[in-house]
Write a protein that holds these residues in place. Structure first.
Motif, PDB file in Angstrom:
ATOM      1  N   ARG A   7       0.721  -1.270  -0.158  1.00  0.00           N
ATOM      2  CA  ARG A   7       0.004   0.010   0.084  1.00  0.00           C
ATOM      3  C   ARG A   7       0.680   1.275   0.111  1.00  0.00           C
ATOM      4  O   ARG A   7       0.571   2.363  -0.691  1.00  0.00           O
ATOM      5  CB  ARG A   7      -0.913   0.130   1.039  1.00  0.00           C
ATOM      6  CG  ARG A   7      -2.134  -0.933   1.122  1.00  0.00           C
ATOM      7  CD  ARG A   7      -2.956  -0.768   2.362  1.00  0.00           C
ATOM      8  NE  ARG A   7      -3.975  -1.745   2.261  1.00  0.00           N
ATOM      9  CZ  ARG A   7      -4.768  -2.249   3.245  1.00  0.00           C
ATOM     10  NH1 ARG A   7      -4.434  -1.695   4.490  1.00  0.00           N
ATOM     11  NH2 ARG A   7      -5.574  -3.125   3.183  1.00  0.00           N
ATOM     12  N   THR A   8       1.946   1.400   0.906  1.00  0.00           N
ATOM     13  CA  THR A   8       2.825   2.386   1.006  1.00  0.00           C
ATOM     14  C   THR A   8       3.538   2.723  -0.654  1.00  0.00           C
ATOM     15  O   THR A   8       3.741   4.023  -0.772  1.00  0.00           O
ATOM     16  CB  THR A   8       4.111   2.289   1.909  1.00  0.00           C
ATOM     17  OG1 THR A   8       4.588   1.109   1.652  1.00  0.00           O
ATOM     18  CG2 THR A   8       3.312   2.498   3.138  1.00  0.00           C
ATOM     19  N   VAL A   9       3.930   1.601  -1.207  1.00  0.00           N
ATOM     20  CA  VAL A   9       4.508   1.579  -2.651  1.00  0.00           C
ATOM     21  C   VAL A   9       3.454   2.051  -3.630  1.00  0.00           C
ATOM     22  O   VAL A   9       3.934   3.254  -4.415  1.00  0.00           O
ATOM     23  CB  VAL A   9       4.949   0.399  -2.998  1.00  0.00           C
ATOM     24  CG1 VAL A   9       5.423   0.439  -4.652  1.00  0.00           C
ATOM     25  CG2 VAL A   9       6.233   0.026  -2.220  1.00  0.00           C
ATOM     26  N   GLU A  10       2.205   1.795  -3.549  1.00  0.00           N
ATOM     27  CA  GLU A  10       1.132   2.194  -4.489  1.00  0.00           C
ATOM     28  C   GLU A  10       0.876   3.694  -4.292  1.00  0.00           C
ATOM     29  O   GLU A  10       0.488   4.434  -5.027  1.00  0.00           O
ATOM     30  CB  GLU A  10      -0.087   1.385  -4.072  1.00  0.00           C
ATOM     31  CG  GLU A  10       0.169  -0.064  -4.719  1.00  0.00           C
ATOM     32  CD  GLU A  10      -1.179  -0.954  -4.535  1.00  0.00           C
ATOM     33  OE1 GLU A  10      -2.235  -0.337  -3.919  1.00  0.00           O
ATOM     34  OE2 GLU A  10      -1.229  -2.123  -5.137  1.00  0.00           O
ATOM     35  N   THR A  11       0.900   4.108  -2.874  1.00  0.00           N
ATOM     36  CA  THR A  11       0.563   5.475  -2.510  1.00  0.00           C
ATOM     37  C   THR A  11       1.548   6.425  -3.107  1.00  0.00           C
ATOM     38  O   THR A  11       1.431   7.691  -3.525  1.00  0.00           O
ATOM     39  CB  THR A  11       0.054   5.725  -1.125  1.00  0.00           C
ATOM     40  OG1 THR A  11       1.321   5.312  -0.458  1.00  0.00           O
ATOM     41  CG2 THR A  11      -0.959   4.865  -0.765  1.00  0.00           C
ATOM     42  N   GLU A  12       2.934   5.985  -3.078  1.00  0.00           N
ATOM     43  CA  GLU A  12       4.130   6.857  -3.612  1.00  0.00           C
ATOM     44  C   GLU A  12       4.081   6.857  -4.882  1.00  0.00           C
ATOM     45  O   GLU A  12       4.459   7.827  -5.690  1.00  0.00           O
ATOM     46  CB  GLU A  12       5.298   6.279  -3.132  1.00  0.00           C
ATOM     47  CG  GLU A  12       5.703   6.393  -1.389  1.00  0.00           C
ATOM     48  CD  GLU A  12       6.862   5.414  -1.094  1.00  0.00           C
ATOM     49  OE1 GLU A  12       7.301   4.738  -1.943  1.00  0.00           O
ATOM     50  OE2 GLU A  12       7.130   5.648   0.192  1.00  0.00           O
ATOM     51  N   GLN A  13       3.683   6.057  -5.657  1.00  0.00           N
ATOM     52  CA  GLN A  13       3.466   5.939  -7.170  1.00  0.00           C
ATOM     53  C   GLN A  13       2.556   6.747  -7.535  1.00  0.00           C
ATOM     54  O   GLN A  13       2.501   7.350  -8.877  1.00  0.00           O
ATOM     55  CB  GLN A  13       3.218   4.569  -7.819  1.00  0.00           C
ATOM     56  CG  GLN A  13       4.425   3.727  -7.467  1.00  0.00           C
ATOM     57  CD  GLN A  13       4.186   2.200  -8.175  1.00  0.00           C
ATOM     58  OE1 GLN A  13       3.369   1.936  -8.448  1.00  0.00           O
ATOM     59  NE2 GLN A  13       5.239   1.404  -8.066  1.00  0.00           N
TER      60      GLN A  13
END
Length: 122
Positions: A115-121
């Protein structure tokens, strides 16, 4: 003041001191009873469980939902969790339980990282 008025004042002071002494003795007996009750095994276990629940809420609350555990009443769920845990311990399923908890922890960590990777992208 007359001698009778002085005697009456002294008698009133004496009665007041006697009532204060009785009240003090009652408070001491009450405090001893409270301490004795607090040292009973069931009261100690309840205190430990409440402390553990508070610690779990403060430490693990962010993992379960963004707002912590406000929407979930953990104190309501604890008796069920203790029952399930004692059943698993009686059936000698401690090691499989540890594997399951570790797998759930890894899954939660993977989901959180994803989820953190998706929000950063975005």
């Amino acid at each position: 003041m007359s001698k009778e008025a002085e005697r009456a004042a002294l008698e009133a002071d004496k009665q007041r001191l006697i009532r204060e002494g009785e009240l003090y003795r009652i408070k001491v007996v009450h405090a001893k009873a409270l301490v004795g009750n607090a040292l009973q095994p069931d009261a100690l276990v309840q205190g430990v469980v409440e402390h553990a629940v508070g610690l779990a809420q403060s430490r693990l609350g962010g993992l379960l939902q963004p707002g912590g555990l406000q929407g979930m009443d953990v104190k309501w769920l604890m008796p069920y969790a203790v029952t399930v845990g004692s059943f698993l311990m009686r059936k000698r399923m401690f090691k499989p339980m540890l594997v399951l908890v570790a797998a759930a922890g890894l899954g939660a960590a993977w989901l959180r990282r994803r989820r953190t990777v998706e929000t950063e992208q975005e």
